[in-house]
Scaffold this active site. Sequence first.
Site, PDB file in Angstrom:
ATOM      1  N   HIS A 238       0.813  -1.219   0.000  1.00  0.00           N
ATOM      2  CA  HIS A 238       0.000   0.000   0.000  1.00  0.00           C
ATOM      3  C   HIS A 238       0.854   1.281   0.000  1.00  0.00           C
ATOM      4  O   HIS A 238       0.625   2.190  -0.791  1.00  0.00           O
ATOM      5  CB  HIS A 238      -0.919   0.006   1.224  1.00  0.00           C
ATOM      6  CG  HIS A 238      -1.699  -1.265   1.406  1.00  0.00           C
ATOM      7  ND1 HIS A 238      -2.863  -1.541   0.705  1.00  0.00           N
ATOM      8  CD2 HIS A 238      -1.473  -2.343   2.196  1.00  0.00           C
ATOM      9  CE1 HIS A 238      -3.326  -2.726   1.065  1.00  0.00           C
ATOM     10  NE2 HIS A 238      -2.497  -3.240   1.957  1.00  0.00           N
TER      11      HIS A 238
HETATM   12  O1  RIB Z   1      -4.164  -0.352   5.301  1.00  0.00           O
HETATM   13  C1  RIB Z   1      -2.834  -0.307   4.869  1.00  0.00           C
HETATM   14  C2  RIB Z   1      -2.031   0.621   5.715  1.00  0.00           C
HETATM   15  O2  RIB Z   1      -2.056   0.167   7.063  1.00  0.00           O
HETATM   16  C3  RIB Z   1      -0.540   0.663   5.325  1.00  0.00           C
HETATM   17  O3  RIB Z   1      -0.037   1.938   5.609  1.00  0.00           O
HETATM   18  C4  RIB Z   1       0.080  -0.367   6.228  1.00  0.00           C
HETATM   19  O4  RIB Z   1       1.452  -0.066   6.533  1.00  0.00           O
HETATM   20  C5  RIB Z   1      -0.739  -0.208   7.466  1.00  0.00           C
HETATM   21  O5  RIB Z   1      -0.181   0.861   8.218  1.00  0.00           O
END
Ligand code: RIB
Length: 312
Positions: A238
């Site tokens: 992500h």
């Molecule tokens: O939902 C994904 C996010 O939540 C990303 O930033 C991952 O590192 C967690 O922090």
Amino acid sequence: MSARVYLDMDPGIDDAVAMVLATAVCDVAGVATVAGNVDGFRTFRNAHRILRMVGREDIPVHRGSDRPLFGKLETASEIHGTEGLGLAEAPKVVVPDVAPGLGWRWLAEQAKTTPDAWDVIATGPLTNLARMGWGMPESLSRVGRLVVMGGSLSGGNITSSAEFNFFADPDAAEMVLGQVSGVELIGLDVTRQAYLTLADVDRFREYGAVGQWLHELLRFYAGQILRLGFSAQTLAVHDAVAVFAWAHPEAISWEAMRLGVVREGQWRGTLLADPRATERPLAKVALGIDADAFRAWIFESMEKVVEMGMRQ
Ligand code: RIB
Ligand code: CA
């Protein structure tokens, strides 16, 4: 010369990938850490470990908030491991003995003292940014581009409707999206379109010691995701998508929306879009991504990481 970039992160495995790639494609001026994937000491320590891994201990790291604005810390250690970086052998670092919470003040000070616009890429709970907006409101208005990894309009990952970063501190997300105009929001809607295959993960091994280290982290991350019953198609890095969006906004399709976040109850952390909320600023929400361009960019950037390593 592109703007200097501050990273606001909760490393975390995908934050680690994002931070490594950011050192190759951005002029990283500093890192503020926040509790999220794991507790605030571990995210602070992990940021030092990641920068040591890429030989960039020159980049200052400041420890931000250890807990959300209200309520208790909810971590994602079941995905990232107890220490936050899987089980990979991590570089030994000396972690400065500093009090938590001042990272937001350091970020705000940059707004006052840095004449040029600077950008922020935020990939954890938005607690530091919210405290900036609370403590020094003028500092948030000085931020150039604010790229945020968070939220989802197509279902959550920590609950059926909430994405982790916005669930972990819904009040901070609500404050930032209600105060800051033009936030570039990278939610699960696009990060899930740009998932990595296991072959992509194995390809990191071709990029020197840093690539082999990231390969170990990502194999752990994939194993946890599969063990928890998610499909391999959710092997989404992500936070790396947020860095890609900063570098290549043209590879993203955006839609202007007025956003809010549910602060408590069953729908805590859920992102809402409401065109009638004209008192709220417009954000740019990422709804589409050139996933092939993203994957190609990852490995082009890893080439730069290898070259940087050879120059040290
Ligand atoms: O939902 C994904 C996010 O939540 C990303 O930033 C991952 O590192 C967690 O922090
Ligand atoms: Ca993160």
